[in-house]
Design a protein around this motif. Sequence first.
Motif, PDB file in Angstrom:
ATOM      1  N   LEU A 181      59.313  59.304  76.965  1.00  0.00           N
ATOM      2  CA  LEU A 181      60.231  60.189  76.584  1.00  0.00           C
ATOM      3  C   LEU A 181      61.557  59.923  77.082  1.00  0.00           C
ATOM      4  N   PHE A 212      60.416  69.388  76.056  1.00  0.00           N
ATOM      5  CA  PHE A 212      59.644  68.420  74.969  1.00  0.00           C
ATOM      6  C   PHE A 212      58.189  69.185  74.711  1.00  0.00           C
ATOM      7  N   THR A 217      56.834  64.829  69.933  1.00  0.00           N
ATOM      8  CA  THR A 217      57.791  64.261  70.850  1.00  0.00           C
ATOM      9  C   THR A 217      59.262  64.205  70.261  1.00  0.00           C
ATOM     10  N   SER A 218      59.186  63.980  68.817  1.00  0.00           N
ATOM     11  CA  SER A 218      60.302  63.740  68.289  1.00  0.00           C
ATOM     12  C   SER A 218      61.259  65.120  68.176  1.00  0.00           C
ATOM     13  N   LYS A 220      62.781  68.457  70.187  1.00  0.00           N
ATOM     14  CA  LYS A 220      62.976  69.089  71.360  1.00  0.00           C
ATOM     15  C   LYS A 220      64.129  69.977  71.273  1.00  0.00           C
TER      16      LYS A 220
END
Lengths: 880, 329
Positions: A181, A212, A217-218, A220
């Motif tokens: 990340l 996150f 994970t894209s 946030k």
Amino acid sequence: MMGSSKPDILWSPHHADRYVICDSELSLYRIGAVGTSEAKAGALLLSEETAATLLAINSDTPYMKCVAWYPKHEPECLLAVGQANGRVVLTSLGQSHNSKCKELVGKEFVPKHARQCNTLAWNPVDSNWLAAGLDKHRADFSVLIWDISSKYSPEAVPAEKLRLSGDADSGMVVTKPLYELGQNDACLSLCWLPRDHQKLLLAGMHRNLAIFDLRNTSQKTFVNTKAIQGVTVDPYFQDRVASFFEGQVAIWDLRRFEKPVFTLTEQPKPLTKVAWCPTRMGLLATLTRDSNVIRLYDMQHAPTPIGDETEPTIIERGVQPCSENVISSFAWHPSTQNRMVVVSPNRAMSDFTVFERISLAWSSTTSLMWACGRHLYECTEESTGGGAAEKDIATKMRERAQSRYGHDTVQLWRNHLLAGGTDPQLRSLWYTLHYILHRLSQYTEDLEQRQQGSKQSLIYSGIKNIIKSSSGTTESRRCWKGSDRPTDVAQYHSEERSLALQLCGWISCGPDVDVEPFLKSLEQEGEWERAASVALFNLDIRRAIQILNKGASAEKGDLNLNVVAMALSGYTDEKTSLWREMCSSLRLQLKKPYLCVMFAFLTSEPGSYDAVLYESRVAVRDRVAFACMFLNDNQLPRYIDKLTNEMKEVGNLEGILLTGLTKDGVDLMESYVDRTGDVQTASFCMLRGSTPEVVKDPRVQCWIENYRNLLDAWRFWHKRAEFDIHRSKLDPSSKPLAQVFVSCNFCGKSISFSCSAMPHQGRGFSQYGVSGSPTKSKVTSCPGCRKPLPRCALCLMNMGTPVSACTGTGKSDEKVDLPRDKKLAQFNNWFTWCHNCRHGGHAGHMLSWFRDHSECPVSACTCKCMQLDTTGNLQPSDNV
Amino acid sequence: MELHILEHSLKVASIAKEGIQICTHGLIKLAFLPSKTRCKFFSLTETPEDYTIIVDEDGFKELPQSEYLSVADATWLALNVVSGGGSAASSQPIGVTKIAKSVIAPLADHNISVFMLSTYQTDFILVRERDLPMVMHTLSSEFTLLRVVNGETVAANCSGVTNGFVKPKLVPRPIIHPLSSPSNMFCVTSLDPDTLPSVATLLMDVMFYSGGGKEMGAQNEDSGHIRFFSFSLIEGYISLVMDEQTTRRFPNNVLFTSASGELWKMVRIGGQPLGFDECGIVAQISEPLATADIPAYYISTFKFDHALVPEENIQSVIGALRTNESTGQ
């Protein structure tokens, strides 16, 4: 090389007696009571009770930058160490190498590009996951989440590529993280969110905090802020996060992440550690560089972001765990409340418990509660019959309120008996008031003495003022009674002086100046010495001797009084006689003040009676009366002034005799209330004040209001009502104005135009009182438009008012001798309605309905009327 | 994507090799004693021709006025691209390649001259302060523009003045300048600032005393060794570029290295000093590399530009650039 780094400290998450100090190496200590670990050599004393023993040292991991302790029970001493080159190494301390641990110890997690590892965090749920926050690299990620159970991945690194890593034991090297990340940024601190273990809060160098979710994970959530160091979640309030930057701590609420909920006062030096107390809710400890103070912030009552824009209530304080020593780091104990161990740069450690603030509250009934930490203490007055210690004034006032203290308006002096009859000051006060009123009633009876209207106010204004207005004093030398010998004692007379004597109670009103009735009453009360001295001061030695004899022969009489009588009988005015010489020296040994002043009077030089006047054990009224008889016009006002000031200073209620119920009297009462807190006596006394100015004095109003509040707090509502009635009689201006009116639904006019005074009750539930005669005749229609009044929801009858409702007569008709049920019937007729649903009816009906029901009696109305009334559910603690 | 406009006002200067001893005091202070100055941005690059210094205004005061010191007249601002980190897509192109299409090419299209400085940590794109409105106008469509003011990152307001700006010329960019590739291989590395004192003397030796006179003659040989060393200390982060032989002089475990131990070959751009006004040079090199998905570092100096590409890719790089060269001619 790393020796310069300051030691940090970590508690074992599960073993409450172990911690690790890390600087260039890791040292495991066990903490224990001094006694148990004393035997072992090299135990370090941490406090008076505790000592630490070094269990193990691990120096396998140089270039250490951060350390995190494995969060699960097993393996117990597994530590992850983040190094300066970004590698994370698993290591262990003081382990008997069990199989699980052995497999993990020595394992290394290597990032693609070397740079400093800033922070490490184990996932609290999935404890195989270890998040490492690294410095920035142009082409690499700053947060790597490693799976410590993952095996060496052979595809990752060809052998020749390992030439720079210099690592022979490549089987233990993991290079492929589970998640990556945060590109193109450094990660300065991170933490897992306890509410959702898949979520991670990161603080990056580019001045942002970001959350996150590893499942996606894209996406946030992030916020720009400078406060990007040391993010840490409040263990008691999982949406609350603290982070810091230089000297400033910001507190965030993850539910409203746009801006900090609040920031703490900025410290002049940069912060080095910020930690929530794990054993106490909302307590944050912070440490700045080179400081010997740990600052604590109690935000237990800090607002949530929902109640916005309120000034946060944070209690800040500093503690110095090891006096002058600078603190390098600290760690809260995981389970013992408010305990921490601090370590100084030279690795000196100390065990310290932050003392919890004590909060304290008085109840209205003399019990005291205080809370400290998790403990709650109550302290109540012990009600032992003997009562060695004096009762608290609140208890006294409560008892006095119950015995209707202050309410005897006919024989005022009896009030001191209602107060218990033990307090000489109260006794003097009520006698004074009694004499004042008694004298006053005499004046008003003498209708022909109209010209003495000015005297009326003079009586109220105390002896001090009476004496000042004195004129036409005559001096006389009387003989001893029953003897022809003239005395060389000068006596003074004037109208004012005899008025003063009346107020002192020595003589009664009228032209008669005989003290005999007074002596009789004293004899009755068994005050022999006092009676004898009063007789003596009236130059009647025989009477004095007679009184003393009587006293000696009375039941439980003091035989010594006979001896005193004997001594008295030997009186001679010969200046050089042996009698005089012996009396003047031996009188000082007499314990009874009145006997003492008797001989002082007999042996003193004419005109100088200081031994009598300043004998403080003698009642003020007797000394004043004495002064009025024997001091001349020069001496008397001086003496009275002096005595008045003395009384005012100490707040002695006996002084009311001198000051009267004037401004002076209020001053005196003020110092009495300051000394005792007895607002009850002050209220009752000052209500008797002559002029409106006295009653209007803000201090008097304050005492009265406080006394009323006190009665309310005790739930003595009937007593408070009684007091209000009493007050309104004495001070008509205190009558409350009508605050509630009932208007006709049809014409809008008040149906109570003939009634001016209405009781006002409660907030949610108001009653309209119909005072008046007990006759059953009612008006069931509006007097203005003749339309019917609303019906009672229960009996369905129209509400009615008595025809001749008029407060003026109503007041006096409201006699106590009405039968009890009839009085209640009056209240039962009152209008009452709910402010919420607007339904209502007869007060009696409503009360009985709500005794068994919670909802409104009107069908289909679900209003819980009675529950809306905060005071309606309380029971008075006094009975009528 | 975010584009951060940093608050450093930068000067680009050149110190002649023979004048270096005048400046060493100031340079050592800037490089090794950051607590003694207020300088936040310092870079020193040694090439065969000179020393190139990029330093902020606070640091510039440490340098003496001298005939050996020539300063580019403009004040430069550093831009930094922050990806925002969201995408976890693997095998991202590294460094200049990543920003070639999004930043460098558009700036070249708008005739904005850029000065590149790649470090271990990130890439800085230096633009003249006076070009900033144009830069912001050019990049506002692709980026969230953020400006650092007194340490706070705030949104930069891009005043939408478009009138008067030259229309971009969207033409192919041939490579104009001659290229050369020295034979030595380079490391891009960093070290823990805590360990800097322990290697300070070694670094000083490398910086100031390794340029022997004998190498002066070899500088123009295309295939020969080139003397190239770069040190930067920017916002507390150290970045080093040195050839492989020099790395061996450092103790073990001091230099940060990648797990794969990658090495880089240099492509040197320019036959004669490039000057500061010509634009599109970086774009000419980085665009073909981006197309071929080859990672690269790019370091501009006072006279020439230098690109670093992975050693295993050097042939394909040369191939790609040659193709571009030929199409351009």
